[in-house]
Design a protein around this motif. Structure first.
Motif, PDB file in Angstrom:
ATOM      1  N   VAL A 173       0.833  -1.212   0.000  1.00  0.00           N
ATOM      2  CA  VAL A 173       0.000   0.000   0.000  1.00  0.00           C
ATOM      3  C   VAL A 173       0.867   1.262   0.000  1.00  0.00           C
ATOM      4  CG1 VAL A 173      -1.882  -1.176   1.198  1.00  0.00           C
ATOM      5  CG2 VAL A 173      -0.201   0.143   2.527  1.00  0.00           C
ATOM      6  N   TYR A 174       2.172   1.079   0.070  1.00  0.00           N
ATOM      7  CA  TYR A 174       3.117   2.202   0.165  1.00  0.00           C
ATOM      8  C   TYR A 174       2.828   3.319  -0.837  1.00  0.00           C
ATOM      9  CZ  TYR A 174       7.517   4.583  -0.980  1.00  0.00           C
ATOM     10  OH  TYR A 174       8.470   5.516  -1.294  1.00  0.00           O
ATOM     11  N   LYS A 175       2.621   2.967  -2.106  1.00  0.00           N
ATOM     12  CA  LYS A 175       2.448   3.983  -3.137  1.00  0.00           C
ATOM     13  C   LYS A 175       1.065   4.636  -3.136  1.00  0.00           C
ATOM     14  CE  LYS A 175       5.920   2.186  -6.344  1.00  0.00           C
ATOM     15  NZ  LYS A 175       6.207   1.696  -7.724  1.00  0.00           N
ATOM     16  N   THR A 176       0.157   4.110  -2.314  1.00  0.00           N
ATOM     17  CA  THR A 176      -1.199   4.665  -2.275  1.00  0.00           C
ATOM     18  C   THR A 176      -1.410   5.582  -1.067  1.00  0.00           C
ATOM     19  OG1 THR A 176      -2.163   2.879  -0.932  1.00  0.00           O
ATOM     20  CG2 THR A 176      -2.026   2.531  -3.324  1.00  0.00           C
ATOM     21  N   VAL A 177      -0.381   5.706  -0.232  1.00  0.00           N
ATOM     22  CA  VAL A 177      -0.519   6.430   1.038  1.00  0.00           C
ATOM     23  C   VAL A 177       0.397   7.645   1.087  1.00  0.00           C
ATOM     24  CG1 VAL A 177      -0.072   6.255   3.523  1.00  0.00           C
ATOM     25  CG2 VAL A 177      -1.205   4.379   2.323  1.00  0.00           C
ATOM     26  N   HIS A 178      -0.096   8.722   1.709  1.00  0.00           N
ATOM     27  CA  HIS A 178       0.779   9.851   2.040  1.00  0.00           C
ATOM     28  C   HIS A 178       0.517  10.223   3.491  1.00  0.00           C
ATOM     29  CE1 HIS A 178       3.576  12.989   0.597  1.00  0.00           C
ATOM     30  NE2 HIS A 178       3.115  13.624   1.668  1.00  0.00           N
ATOM     31  N   TRP A 179       1.611  10.416   4.225  1.00  0.00           N
ATOM     32  CA  TRP A 179       1.534  10.733   5.650  1.00  0.00           C
ATOM     33  C   TRP A 179       1.791  12.213   5.875  1.00  0.00           C
ATOM     34  CZ3 TRP A 179       0.626   6.283   8.597  1.00  0.00           C
ATOM     35  CH2 TRP A 179       0.943   5.065   7.984  1.00  0.00           C
TER      36      TRP A 179
END
Length: 316
Positions: A173-179
């Motif tokens: 899911v790394y590329k679908t998330v922004h923190w």
């Protein structure tokens, strides 16, 4: 009480001057801290020389996830006869969560306790989201935007935050998330080092209050990693913006978050990571409208403020 006037900040050079100033009021509302409040009231001013005093429990009476020596010392002192002696002249306690109510009722059974939450105007908050647009950082609506907001300190669980972000970022899911991490504090260097490791983290620092509503309304999930709380205002703001909030199942968060309806309460970091990943993937979902409505009703000033005024009137 016929009227409550705007608050003023008064500086006193001596305890005698402080006592004289306090004697001009009908009721005194003080923090529940042992030092300096309770200590000064007990030994330097004297409860019998002052108007009725209500202690507001805005600092945890007990740290449920205490790890440091200082937090363990805090728990020992606040549950001891020392605290009982220091607050002997306090007329009543005002608490924000059920845990504080239970602890103080057990420790000081003869003291009246009022459980009244913070008040929060959800309608005004949402109006602010329209009129004050956050432009400091671009926010991509096609991503799952996750916000963490607070003081960057031990209390707020910075080490756990690092573990959680690292664990999620090592999945697909790394590329679908922004923190988005908002705040400042003595562990700020930890966050700055984390930002250097990953390209999907924005450390936005301090966010001015007028932009918080718009900033939060453009997020998808709020995470809270606090180790102890009383009534975390940032969670209320997140809920007012319609965000599901995930937090540890501790006093404060558990009084605000309705598990499964307005967010999730978890027991440890492992469960935190698993639950958050499910929220990101959409296998656990929430209704923003339901979250906002629940927050609006629970903290409606038209209910909370009269309860506070009635509390003060009981001792004026």
């Amino acid at each position: 009480i016929q009227a409550i006037h705007p608050g003023t900040y008064i500086k006193c050079k001596t305890f005698a001057e402080l006592k004289s100033k306090l004697q001009q009021y009908d009721v005194i509302y003080s923090s529940n801290e042992i030092f300096p409040e309770a200590y000064i009231l007990k030994f330097f001013l004297g409860y019998k020389n002052l108007p009725p005093i209500i202690f507001g429990v805005h600092a945890p009476h007990d740290y449920p996830l205490a790890k440091s020596i200082l937090s363990k010392l805090h728990n020992m002192l606040y549950s001891s006869i020392i605290y009982n002696i220091l607050v002997s002249g306090v007329k009543a306690f005002h608490v924000l969560n059920e845990e504080s109510y239970t602890n103080i009722q057990k420790q000081l059974p003869k003291k009246p306790i009022y459980k009244i939450p913070y008040h929060f105007n959800t309608s005004a908050f949402l109006e602010s989201a329209i009129t004050h647009v956050y432009t400091q950082e671009p926010i991509d609506p096609s991503l799952c935007n996750i916000v963490w907001m607070g003081r960057i300190t031990e209390q707020k669980g910075i080490n756990d935050l690092v573990k959680i972000i690292t664990a999620i970022n090592t999945t697909d899911v790394y590329k679908t998330v922004h923190w988005y991490i908002a705040g400042s504090g003595d562990e700020q260097h930890t966050i700055e080092a984390l930002v250097q490791q990953w390209d999907n983290i924005s450390y936005v620092g301090h966010t001015p209050n007028i932009y918080i509503a718009n900033f939060l309304s453009r997020q998808d999930i709020m995470i809270n990693t606090s180790q102890w709380e009383v009534g975390p205002y940032t969670i209320i703001e997140g809920q007012a913006a319609g965000l599901p909030v995930i937090a540890y199942d501790i006093p404060g968060p558990r009084d605000i978050i309705e598990h499964g309806t307005s967010g999730m309460l978890v027991q440890d970091t492992t469960e935190y990571i698993t639950t958050l990943e499910k929220m990101i993937r959409g296998t656990i979902s929430f209704s923003p409208a339901t979250i906002r409505d629940s927050c609006s009703k629970k903290y409606d000033p038209s209910h909370v403020l009269p309860a506070l005024i009635d509390m003060f009137a009981d001792y004026a």
